[in-house]
Design a protein around this motif. Structure first.
Motif, PDB file in Angstrom:
ATOM      1  N   GLN A  63       0.840  -1.203   0.000  1.00  0.00           N
ATOM      2  CA  GLN A  63       0.000   0.000   0.000  1.00  0.00           C
ATOM      3  C   GLN A  63       0.874   1.252   0.000  1.00  0.00           C
ATOM      4  N   ALA A  64       1.939   1.247   0.793  1.00  0.00           N
ATOM      5  CA  ALA A  64       2.831   2.408   0.881  1.00  0.00           C
ATOM      6  C   ALA A  64       3.464   2.724  -0.468  1.00  0.00           C
ATOM      7  N   THR A  65       3.901   1.705  -1.182  1.00  0.00           N
ATOM      8  CA  THR A  65       4.542   1.949  -2.482  1.00  0.00           C
ATOM      9  C   THR A  65       3.537   2.388  -3.541  1.00  0.00           C
ATOM     10  N   GLN A  66       2.259   2.128  -3.299  1.00  0.00           N
ATOM     11  CA  GLN A  66       1.221   2.623  -4.203  1.00  0.00           C
ATOM     12  C   GLN A  66       0.865   4.072  -3.907  1.00  0.00           C
ATOM     13  N   VAL A  67       1.183   4.533  -2.700  1.00  0.00           N
ATOM     14  CA  VAL A  67       0.921   5.910  -2.313  1.00  0.00           C
ATOM     15  C   VAL A  67       2.102   6.804  -2.689  1.00  0.00           C
ATOM     16  N   TYR A  68       3.329   6.299  -2.477  1.00  0.00           N
ATOM     17  CA  TYR A  68       4.534   7.094  -2.747  1.00  0.00           C
ATOM     18  C   TYR A  68       5.608   6.188  -3.333  1.00  0.00           C
ATOM     19  N   GLY A  69       5.949   6.430  -4.578  1.00  0.00           N
ATOM     20  CA  GLY A  69       6.924   5.612  -5.283  1.00  0.00           C
ATOM     21  C   GLY A  69       8.327   5.670  -4.691  1.00  0.00           C
ATOM     22  N   GLY A  70       8.639   6.698  -3.928  1.00  0.00           N
ATOM     23  CA  GLY A  70       9.971   6.834  -3.349  1.00  0.00           C
ATOM     24  C   GLY A  70      10.302   5.797  -2.294  1.00  0.00           C
ATOM     25  N   PHE A  71       9.297   5.154  -1.703  1.00  0.00           N
ATOM     26  CA  PHE A  71       9.578   4.163  -0.667  1.00  0.00           C
ATOM     27  C   PHE A  71      10.473   3.039  -1.187  1.00  0.00           C
ATOM     28  N   GLU A  72      10.279   2.612  -2.421  1.00  0.00           N
ATOM     29  CA  GLU A  72      11.122   1.535  -2.991  1.00  0.00           C
ATOM     30  C   GLU A  72      12.584   1.971  -3.062  1.00  0.00           C
ATOM     31  N   LYS A  73      12.829   3.205  -3.484  1.00  0.00           N
ATOM     32  CA  LYS A  73      14.208   3.711  -3.526  1.00  0.00           C
ATOM     33  C   LYS A  73      14.797   3.792  -2.126  1.00  0.00           C
ATOM     34  N   TYR A  74      14.007   4.269  -1.182  1.00  0.00           N
ATOM     35  CA  TYR A  74      14.487   4.376   0.193  1.00  0.00           C
ATOM     36  C   TYR A  74      14.881   3.010   0.743  1.00  0.00           C
ATOM     37  N   LEU A  75      14.073   1.994   0.449  1.00  0.00           N
ATOM     38  CA  LEU A  75      14.338   0.654   0.953  1.00  0.00           C
ATOM     39  C   LEU A  75      15.717   0.160   0.493  1.00  0.00           C
ATOM     40  N   LYS A  76      16.099   0.515  -0.709  1.00  0.00           N
ATOM     41  CA  LYS A  76      17.409   0.090  -1.238  1.00  0.00           C
ATOM     42  C   LYS A  76      18.568   0.772  -0.516  1.00  0.00           C
ATOM     43  N   ARG A  77      18.302   1.897   0.160  1.00  0.00           N
ATOM     44  CA  ARG A  77      19.372   2.672   0.796  1.00  0.00           C
ATOM     45  C   ARG A  77      19.470   2.504   2.305  1.00  0.00           C
ATOM     46  N   VAL A  78      18.527   1.805   2.919  1.00  0.00           N
ATOM     47  CA  VAL A  78      18.514   1.748   4.387  1.00  0.00           C
ATOM     48  C   VAL A  78      19.548   0.787   4.972  1.00  0.00           C
ATOM     49  N   GLY A  79      20.238   0.048   4.137  1.00  0.00           N
ATOM     50  CA  GLY A  79      21.230  -0.887   4.646  1.00  0.00           C
ATOM     51  C   GLY A  79      20.563  -2.135   5.196  1.00  0.00           C
ATOM     52  N   ASP A  80      21.112  -2.631   6.292  1.00  0.00           N
ATOM     53  CA  ASP A  80      20.634  -3.885   6.876  1.00  0.00           C
ATOM     54  C   ASP A  80      19.439  -3.721   7.810  1.00  0.00           C
ATOM     55  N   ARG A  81      19.075  -2.495   8.103  1.00  0.00           N
ATOM     56  CA  ARG A  81      17.998  -2.321   9.075  1.00  0.00           C
ATOM     57  C   ARG A  81      16.635  -2.646   8.459  1.00  0.00           C
ATOM     58  N   GLU A  82      15.780  -3.233   9.283  1.00  0.00           N
ATOM     59  CA  GLU A  82      14.407  -3.476   8.845  1.00  0.00           C
ATOM     60  C   GLU A  82      13.632  -2.173   8.998  1.00  0.00           C
ATOM     61  N   VAL A  83      12.956  -1.774   7.939  1.00  0.00           N
ATOM     62  CA  VAL A  83      12.160  -0.551   7.983  1.00  0.00           C
ATOM     63  C   VAL A  83      10.966  -0.789   8.900  1.00  0.00           C
ATOM     64  N   PRO A  84      10.854   0.019   9.954  1.00  0.00           N
ATOM     65  CA  PRO A  84       9.709  -0.174  10.846  1.00  0.00           C
ATOM     66  C   PRO A  84       8.408   0.284  10.191  1.00  0.00           C
TER      67      PRO A  84
END
Length: 168
Positions: A134-155
């Motif tokens: 749902q989040a990626t359907q609201v804002y396309g930038g979330f996918e790019k952010y996920l690639k940059r967060v490193g090893d941490r799980e996005v809360p």
């Protein structure tokens, strides 16, 4: 507001906003602009809302200071609840609002001319993939952010409104 698929006109805007250099600047500038703007308009307007992104103002209790800390954040509807995605613009560390909520899950929300208290919890393993999609359907930038967060799980946090007790 429709929180479904990203409109075609906004896809290039999302790509620009989520680029590494732009998101590094926005991470610092948008809260400075949006906190007073949202307070002034009682949560009805922010720079991100002007781009069609659902935004609320979350006020937590600082885990170190005990002082109120506010952050304008994108949100999702999750039934009667709200959901927040802790990508922190693709930063490798968790956002401060998330750490504050882990220390004290009670907070307040300013949204569309209404202020109310909430309690936060982590999304369950079953909720996470649904909310991420749902989040990626609201804002396309979330996918790019996920690639940059490193090893941490996005809360992914769920905010449940705390109803005020009826006084008779």
């Amino acid at each position: 507001m429709n929180h479904g698929t990203i409109p075609a006109w906004r896809k290039p805007i999302d790509a620009f906003l989520s680029s590494r250099p732009v998101s590094a600047v926005l991470r610092h500038v948008m809260p400075i602009l949006d906190k007073p703007l949202m307070r002034l308009t009682k949560g009805r307007f922010s720079s991100t809302q002007s781009m069609g992104l659902p935004t609320l103002l979350l006020t937590t209790t600082g885990r170190k200071t005990g002082e109120p800390r506010s952050a304008p954040l994108l949100y999702l509807r999750h039934g009667d609840d709200l959901a927040l995605i802790g990508t922190s613009f693709g930063n490798t560390s968790h956002p401060a609002w998330y750490l504050n909520l882990m220390a004290n899950p009670k907070a307040s929300v300013l949204l569309n001319d209404e202020s109310f208290e909430v309690i936060a919890r982590e999304a369950s393993p079953d909720e996470r993939p649904i909310l991420w999609q749902q989040a990626t359907q609201v804002y396309g930038g979330f996918e790019k952010y996920l690639k940059r967060v490193g090893d941490r799980e996005v809360p992914i946090l769920i905010l449940t409104r705390i109803d005020e007790p009826d006084i008779d």
